[in-house]
Motif scaffolding. Sequence first.
Motif, PDB file in Angstrom:
ATOM      1  N   ILE A 131       0.874  -1.173   0.000  1.00  0.00           N
ATOM      2  CA  ILE A 131       0.000   0.000   0.000  1.00  0.00           C
ATOM      3  C   ILE A 131       0.909   1.220   0.000  1.00  0.00           C
ATOM      4  O   ILE A 131       1.648   1.451   0.952  1.00  0.00           O
ATOM      5  CB  ILE A 131      -0.933  -0.007   1.219  1.00  0.00           C
ATOM      6  N   ILE A 132       0.863   1.978  -1.100  1.00  0.00           N
ATOM      7  CA  ILE A 132       1.746   3.132  -1.275  1.00  0.00           C
ATOM      8  C   ILE A 132       0.918   4.395  -1.109  1.00  0.00           C
ATOM      9  O   ILE A 132      -0.028   4.632  -1.857  1.00  0.00           O
ATOM     10  CB  ILE A 132       2.430   3.096  -2.643  1.00  0.00           C
ATOM     11  N   VAL A 133       1.271   5.176  -0.083  1.00  0.00           N
ATOM     12  CA  VAL A 133       0.604   6.469   0.159  1.00  0.00           C
ATOM     13  C   VAL A 133       1.487   7.536  -0.472  1.00  0.00           C
ATOM     14  O   VAL A 133       2.537   7.898   0.056  1.00  0.00           O
ATOM     15  CB  VAL A 133       0.414   6.713   1.657  1.00  0.00           C
ATOM     16  N   GLU A 134       1.070   8.052  -1.647  1.00  0.00           N
ATOM     17  CA  GLU A 134       1.915   8.928  -2.451  1.00  0.00           C
ATOM     18  C   GLU A 134       2.233  10.240  -1.735  1.00  0.00           C
ATOM     19  O   GLU A 134       3.385  10.657  -1.677  1.00  0.00           O
ATOM     20  CB  GLU A 134       1.232   9.210  -3.787  1.00  0.00           C
ATOM     21  N   ASP A 135       1.187  10.898  -1.204  1.00  0.00           N
ATOM     22  CA  ASP A 135       1.433  12.234  -0.669  1.00  0.00           C
ATOM     23  C   ASP A 135       2.283  12.190   0.594  1.00  0.00           C
ATOM     24  O   ASP A 135       2.984  13.140   0.914  1.00  0.00           O
ATOM     25  CB  ASP A 135       0.113  12.971  -0.405  1.00  0.00           C
ATOM     26  N   LYS A 136       2.245  11.093   1.353  1.00  0.00           N
ATOM     27  CA  LYS A 136       3.069  10.950   2.544  1.00  0.00           C
ATOM     28  C   LYS A 136       4.380  10.229   2.237  1.00  0.00           C
ATOM     29  O   LYS A 136       5.217  10.079   3.119  1.00  0.00           O
ATOM     30  CB  LYS A 136       2.314  10.192   3.628  1.00  0.00           C
ATOM     31  N   MET A 137       4.512   9.760   0.965  1.00  0.00           N
ATOM     32  CA  MET A 137       5.699   9.010   0.558  1.00  0.00           C
ATOM     33  C   MET A 137       5.986   7.873   1.537  1.00  0.00           C
ATOM     34  O   MET A 137       7.080   7.698   2.042  1.00  0.00           O
ATOM     35  CB  MET A 137       6.911   9.940   0.466  1.00  0.00           C
ATOM     36  N   LYS A 138       4.928   7.102   1.845  1.00  0.00           N
ATOM     37  CA  LYS A 138       5.070   5.979   2.768  1.00  0.00           C
ATOM     38  C   LYS A 138       4.624   4.692   2.099  1.00  0.00           C
ATOM     39  O   LYS A 138       3.778   4.712   1.204  1.00  0.00           O
ATOM     40  CB  LYS A 138       4.265   6.213   4.041  1.00  0.00           C
ATOM     41  N   LEU A 139       5.204   3.612   2.559  1.00  0.00           N
ATOM     42  CA  LEU A 139       4.915   2.281   2.017  1.00  0.00           C
ATOM     43  C   LEU A 139       4.524   1.350   3.160  1.00  0.00           C
ATOM     44  O   LEU A 139       5.202   1.285   4.180  1.00  0.00           O
ATOM     45  CB  LEU A 139       6.154   1.729   1.302  1.00  0.00           C
ATOM     46  N   TYR A 140       3.381   0.678   3.003  1.00  0.00           N
ATOM     47  CA  TYR A 140       2.926  -0.297   3.985  1.00  0.00           C
ATOM     48  C   TYR A 140       2.802  -1.657   3.302  1.00  0.00           C
ATOM     49  O   TYR A 140       2.552  -1.729   2.097  1.00  0.00           O
ATOM     50  CB  TYR A 140       1.567   0.093   4.579  1.00  0.00           C
ATOM     51  N   ARG A 141       2.948  -2.696   4.075  1.00  0.00           N
ATOM     52  CA  ARG A 141       2.777  -4.042   3.551  1.00  0.00           C
ATOM     53  C   ARG A 141       1.569  -4.690   4.185  1.00  0.00           C
ATOM     54  O   ARG A 141       1.365  -4.569   5.390  1.00  0.00           O
ATOM     55  CB  ARG A 141       4.021  -4.888   3.811  1.00  0.00           C
ATOM     56  N   ALA A 142       0.777  -5.346   3.351  1.00  0.00           N
ATOM     57  CA  ALA A 142      -0.393  -6.067   3.839  1.00  0.00           C
ATOM     58  C   ALA A 142      -0.201  -7.554   3.545  1.00  0.00           C
ATOM     59  O   ALA A 142       0.179  -7.931   2.442  1.00  0.00           O
ATOM     60  CB  ALA A 142      -1.662  -5.550   3.173  1.00  0.00           C
ATOM     61  N   GLU A 143      -0.446  -8.384   4.547  1.00  0.00           N
ATOM     62  CA  GLU A 143      -0.315  -9.848   4.429  1.00  0.00           C
ATOM     63  C   GLU A 143      -1.694 -10.458   4.641  1.00  0.00           C
ATOM     64  O   GLU A 143      -2.309 -10.237   5.667  1.00  0.00           O
ATOM     65  CB  GLU A 143       0.676 -10.350   5.463  1.00  0.00           C
ATOM     66  N   ILE A 144      -2.192 -11.149   3.616  1.00  0.00           N
ATOM     67  CA  ILE A 144      -3.532 -11.730   3.677  1.00  0.00           C
ATOM     68  C   ILE A 144      -3.392 -13.246   3.680  1.00  0.00           C
ATOM     69  O   ILE A 144      -2.825 -13.831   2.745  1.00  0.00           O
ATOM     70  CB  ILE A 144      -4.404 -11.281   2.493  1.00  0.00           C
ATOM     71  N   GLU A 145      -3.885 -13.891   4.736  1.00  0.00           N
ATOM     72  CA  GLU A 145      -3.861 -15.355   4.821  1.00  0.00           C
ATOM     73  C   GLU A 145      -5.139 -15.913   4.187  1.00  0.00           C
ATOM     74  O   GLU A 145      -6.237 -15.463   4.504  1.00  0.00           O
ATOM     75  CB  GLU A 145      -3.758 -15.809   6.264  1.00  0.00           C
ATOM     76  N   ILE A 146      -4.973 -16.850   3.272  1.00  0.00           N
ATOM     77  CA  ILE A 146      -6.106 -17.487   2.603  1.00  0.00           C
ATOM     78  C   ILE A 146      -6.355 -18.827   3.292  1.00  0.00           C
ATOM     79  O   ILE A 146      -5.516 -19.727   3.258  1.00  0.00           O
ATOM     80  CB  ILE A 146      -5.823 -17.692   1.098  1.00  0.00           C
ATOM     81  N   THR A 147      -7.496 -18.926   3.960  1.00  0.00           N
ATOM     82  CA  THR A 147      -7.812 -20.158   4.688  1.00  0.00           C
ATOM     83  C   THR A 147      -8.580 -21.129   3.803  1.00  0.00           C
ATOM     84  O   THR A 147      -9.254 -20.734   2.862  1.00  0.00           O
ATOM     85  CB  THR A 147      -8.623 -19.843   5.957  1.00  0.00           C
ATOM     86  N   ASP A 148      -8.461 -22.403   4.147  1.00  0.00           N
ATOM     87  CA  ASP A 148      -9.024 -23.469   3.328  1.00  0.00           C
ATOM     88  C   ASP A 148     -10.505 -23.679   3.624  1.00  0.00           C
ATOM     89  O   ASP A 148     -10.947 -23.545   4.768  1.00  0.00           O
ATOM     90  CB  ASP A 148      -8.243 -24.761   3.590  1.00  0.00           C
ATOM     91  N   ILE A 149     -11.279 -23.975   2.578  1.00  0.00           N
ATOM     92  CA  ILE A 149     -12.648 -24.468   2.737  1.00  0.00           C
ATOM     93  C   ILE A 149     -12.735 -25.822   2.036  1.00  0.00           C
ATOM     94  O   ILE A 149     -11.891 -26.162   1.205  1.00  0.00           O
ATOM     95  CB  ILE A 149     -13.684 -23.489   2.151  1.00  0.00           C
ATOM     96  N   ASN A 150     -13.749 -26.572   2.343  1.00  0.00           N
ATOM     97  CA  ASN A 150     -13.875 -27.919   1.779  1.00  0.00           C
ATOM     98  C   ASN A 150     -14.503 -27.829   0.388  1.00  0.00           C
ATOM     99  O   ASN A 150     -15.675 -28.139   0.192  1.00  0.00           O
ATOM    100  CB  ASN A 150     -14.716 -28.800   2.696  1.00  0.00           C
TER     101      ASN A 150
END
Length: 651
Positions: free
Chosen positions: A107-126
């Motif tokens: 996630i890049i916030v241009e005006d603040k010149m900041k970078l964040y990382r998002a980690e999404i876990e994909i859980t299993d369904i049957n």
Amino acid sequence: MFTNQEEKCARRALFCFMLATVWESASGQIRYSIPEEMEIGSFVGNVAKDLGLDVKQLSDRAVRIASRGRTQYFALNFKSGHLITTERIDREQICGGLEKCLLNCEIIVEDKMKLYRAEIEITDINDNAPSFQREEIEIKVSETTTPGSRFPLSDAHDSDLGINSLQGYQLSNNRHFSLDVQTGTDGVKYAELVLEKSLDREEQAVHDLVLTATDGGDPVRSGTAQICVVVLDANDNAPVFSEPVYKVNVLENVPQGTTILTIKSTDLDEGINKQVIYSFKKITDKASKIFRLDSNTGELTVVGNLDFEEASLYEIEVQAHDGGGLFGRSKIVIVVSDVNDNAPEIALRSLINSIPEDSLPGTVIAFLHVQDPDSGDNGEVTCSTPSNFPFELKKPLDNYYSLVTDRALDREQVAAYNITVTATDNGTPPLSTATTIPLRILDTNDNAFMKPSYTTYVPENNPSGFFIFSVKASDRDLDLNARVTYSILSTIYAERSDYKQFREFEVQVKAEGGRSLPLSSNVTVRLFILDQNDNASCILYPSLGADGSTLFEMVSRSAEASYLVTKVVVVDDDSGHNAWLSYHLLQVTDPAHFSMGLHTGEIRTTHAFADRDAVKHRLVTLVKDIGQPPLSATVTLNLVFAENFKSLFRK
């Protein structure tokens, strides 16, 4: 409200501030968890809330989502600030048999010149039922086979994990056979057919059975395979492989059609019982498209494309059947070696197309992400720029580079650059990728008397005699004709500067050179007064009493959660950053009962009034700006929960 001139000054100051800002490293990481196979557009997480972003200011220019893979699975809803899915996510397709399936995006916030990382876990369904590689299984058994003999059956495969994966096998009722299910050291369940009663080919030559594999999902899913047991005459020797495990190393760029291994087995029987047929016992779908086993010769041939980045190891179980129905087993382990077949990849994450020539060294021009899918030295990447350019590369994070200025710029010498960034890996031979970044140098007034005016800035509240600016004229003549005199002093001093009274003024300077027929030149010096944080916030509402507190304000006892109790109204005579205000609750009788808007000054209830709650509340609020140093003011509010004054007195 700002005047037009104030708005112009504020925008100019903000522009200069942004140009001199160095890109900050990633300031944090957020994590979410969602099940697979969700509909497109499903909610993942409230990015705006978790990162403290203002939803009203979100746009595709202010905030961008970048994923590392080729498929963009997530996007940002700029109206709600929510992270949503853009593709249907299949955990088995993305992560295969990995226990934990993670997708990452930036996630890049241009005006603040900041970078964040998002980690999404994909859980299993049957969402997968157990399935057999072959729906029909033929087993040949000699009629002399003694009861208790075991016959391994083809394993079922279920792409799901945990309880949703394969849990057991069942066999249809039969008086000659039973099923024994074992669990290996790797946790995988194996089924074997057990002969319970001697066979008589003359009585029954074929036995048809049904093998069912089930998982533990809710509801339970299952798959079946038909087992055909063919009863044969006696065959007392099974094939034996020359090696219990065959291991072979192969380069990932091996040509298709190359034979990489030949398996061998022997059978001591004669005639048809000695003839051996080779086949795969256990192989993945991916491996079956890459390798082919000659059933007669045992030659293992590459028929598909090997890719070390996709898979570096294959394990295949093989079997050899003789004509009498007996078999032997072995395993093939194929180790794929990496070759330098991927050039580095350069992706621009942020870019500034132009900067003023007076930009300070260290000014960020571009932010790049560099990666190489290869491994080891083949995946190690170094980046470079032309050595004769006034720029250098810095590495704030792994796989990230920032392109910055490393010395002063001069537009009069070079007005534009095409900066080539080259990424080279350490493979043999090395592979490289280059990208060109165009940069335009903006002119600033840095040549004396080259233009008809000068502009300079001076802070307010400076003392009398404070040095402001110096002008200097040059004359290309020699000796006495090159002497320059000024109609006023060459240094200008300020008698008084107050941003609230004077925002700007002009001074005319005349330079005169030579004694005989002197020539002169005039220049206008325009001075702008810069605001300082010399005014504390002034609270307009609520008005203060003699003791610094407000009078009692009454709140209805029937007020629901988020009810607007009051709003603190403040003015600050300063401008720009010095007038940016934030509101805080310093002391509260019941902190769990009230909240205050950080930037609005609104005080609201957090839940509905209950009979057990206190009737009277005292709130001390703080209002402060972000100047240097910051200035603040406080006000104390007295709140009473009652329907009217009469009910208050009854209490």
